[in-house]
Design a protein around this motif. Structure first.
Motif, PDB file in Angstrom:
ATOM      1  N   VAL A   1       9.962  12.149   6.606  1.00 25.10           N
ATOM      2  CA  VAL A   1       9.742  13.183   7.619  1.00 25.10           C
ATOM      3  C   VAL A   1       8.662  12.652   8.554  1.00 25.10           C
ATOM      4  O   VAL A   1       7.516  12.475   8.144  1.00 25.10           O
ATOM      5  CB  VAL A   1       9.294  14.519   6.991  1.00 25.10           C
ATOM      6  CG1 VAL A   1       9.084  15.566   8.079  1.00 25.10           C
ATOM      7  CG2 VAL A   1      10.305  15.000   5.963  1.00 25.10           C
ATOM      8  N   ALA A   2       9.052  12.360   9.787  1.00 29.36           N
ATOM      9  CA  ALA A   2       8.123  11.795  10.764  1.00 29.36           C
ATOM     10  C   ALA A   2       7.846  12.818  11.852  1.00 29.36           C
ATOM     11  O   ALA A   2       8.773  13.403  12.414  1.00 29.36           O
ATOM     12  CB  ALA A   2       8.713  10.521  11.363  1.00 29.36           C
ATOM     13  N   ASP A   3       6.550  13.025  12.153  1.00 28.83           N
ATOM     14  CA  ASP A   3       6.207  13.968  13.213  1.00 28.83           C
ATOM     15  C   ASP A   3       6.114  13.241  14.563  1.00 28.83           C
ATOM     16  O   ASP A   3       6.301  12.017  14.632  1.00 28.83           O
ATOM     17  CB  ASP A   3       4.939  14.760  12.878  1.00 28.83           C
ATOM     18  CG  ASP A   3       3.656  13.947  12.897  1.00 28.83           C
ATOM     19  OD1 ASP A   3       3.664  12.760  13.320  1.00 28.83           O
ATOM     20  OD2 ASP A   3       2.614  14.496  12.483  1.00 28.83           O
ATOM     21  N   ASP A   4       5.823  13.981  15.628  1.00 29.81           N
ATOM     22  CA  ASP A   4       5.775  13.403  16.972  1.00 29.81           C
ATOM     23  C   ASP A   4       4.647  12.396  17.149  1.00 29.81           C
ATOM     24  O   ASP A   4       4.675  11.603  18.085  1.00 29.81           O
ATOM     25  CB  ASP A   4       5.647  14.512  18.028  1.00 29.81           C
ATOM     26  CG  ASP A   4       6.902  15.355  18.119  1.00 29.81           C
ATOM     27  OD1 ASP A   4       7.988  14.892  17.700  1.00 29.81           O
ATOM     28  OD2 ASP A   4       6.803  16.508  18.617  1.00 29.81           O
TER      29      ASP A   4
ATOM     30  N   ILE B   1      12.506  21.270   7.861  1.00 27.87           N
ATOM     31  CA  ILE B   1      12.885  20.086   8.650  1.00 27.87           C
ATOM     32  C   ILE B   1      14.330  20.159   9.102  1.00 27.87           C
ATOM     33  O   ILE B   1      15.111  20.975   8.609  1.00 27.87           O
ATOM     34  CB  ILE B   1      12.687  18.784   7.840  1.00 27.87           C
ATOM     35  CG1 ILE B   1      13.660  18.730   6.633  1.00 27.87           C
ATOM     36  CG2 ILE B   1      11.251  18.619   7.402  1.00 27.87           C
ATOM     37  CD1 ILE B   1      13.793  17.373   5.994  1.00 27.87           C
TER      38      ILE B   1
ATOM     39  N   THR C   1      17.704  13.949  11.035  1.00 25.31           N
ATOM     40  CA  THR C   1      18.024  13.277  12.293  1.00 25.31           C
ATOM     41  C   THR C   1      18.687  11.924  12.111  1.00 25.31           C
ATOM     42  O   THR C   1      19.121  11.318  13.084  1.00 25.31           O
ATOM     43  CB  THR C   1      16.752  13.094  13.142  1.00 25.31           C
ATOM     44  OG1 THR C   1      15.812  12.302  12.399  1.00 25.31           O
ATOM     45  CG2 THR C   1      16.134  14.444  13.493  1.00 25.31           C
TER      46      THR C   1
ATOM     47  N   ARG D   1      12.803  15.462  10.832  1.00 26.65           N
ATOM     48  CA  ARG D   1      11.804  15.873  11.814  1.00 26.65           C
ATOM     49  C   ARG D   1      11.338  17.269  11.434  1.00 26.65           C
ATOM     50  O   ARG D   1      12.152  18.137  11.139  1.00 26.65           O
ATOM     51  CB  ARG D   1      12.455  15.888  13.196  1.00 26.65           C
ATOM     52  CG  ARG D   1      11.530  16.200  14.349  1.00 26.65           C
ATOM     53  CD  ARG D   1      12.279  16.104  15.675  1.00 26.65           C
ATOM     54  NE  ARG D   1      13.118  17.268  15.937  1.00 26.65           N
ATOM     55  CZ  ARG D   1      12.670  18.439  16.390  1.00 26.65           C
ATOM     56  NH1 ARG D   1      11.396  18.614  16.625  1.00 26.65           N
ATOM     57  NH2 ARG D   1      13.502  19.440  16.606  1.00 26.65           N
TER      58      ARG D   1
END
Length: 155
Positions: free
Chosen positions: A26-29, A73, A76, A107
């Motif tokens: 899970v990667a954030d902005d 989430i 993606t 995400r």
């Protein structure tokens, strides 16, 4: 249920089960990723777990991430599939599971960080902070593949 991971260890017990599972980067902005410190082995790991009958692998990743971290989430993409027969997890109840995990890319949509009965800590980490964290080799491979932009579909 405590577990012990074995990676290409000749003294590892023989696998007696194969269970589909999902893990999620899970990667954030900001480029940070979500990790949890597991209660069963004390190591840092991606959120994830076993797939249930009636759900998709993406649904499994979404459900497990929410249950384990409090973060909702969307999926993606896919980081890769990890099915190394040399990686087994031995549980106290006698189950010895061969690795079978699809690592997804996700995400965050919302939620609040929280621990669960499977984690002692949940936090966001920058790529530079990840190197010093204790992780089992199979999780480290997934994180390294994501960091390097390698998305091996089969591993």
């Amino acid at each position: 249920m405590p577990r012990r991971d074995y990676e290409n260890d000749p003294s590892a017990p023989k696998a007696n089960s194969l269970v589909p599972a999902a893990s999620v980067v899970v990667a954030d902005d900001s480029g940070r990723i979500l990790l949890q410190r597991r209660t069963d082995n004390g190591m840092w790991a991606l959120p994830g777990g076993t797939m249930e009958i009636g759900e998709s692998i993406a649904g499994c990743g979404i459900r497990e991430t929410l249950e384990e971290t409090g973060i909702d989430i969307e999926i993606t993409g896919i980081v890769g599939t990890y099915t190394d027969p040399g990686h087994v997890m031995a549980y106290d109840d006698g189950e010895v599971r061969q690795e079978f995990s699809v690592c997804l890319l996700g995400r965050p949509l919302g939620g609040q960080l929280r621990t669960s009965d499977e984690s002692t800590r949940v936090a966001w980490f920058t790529p530079a902070e990840i190197d010093g964290l204790p992780m089992v080799p199979s999780i480290r491979k997934r994180v390294d593949d994501w960091l390097a932009g390698r998305f091996p579909v089969v591993r």
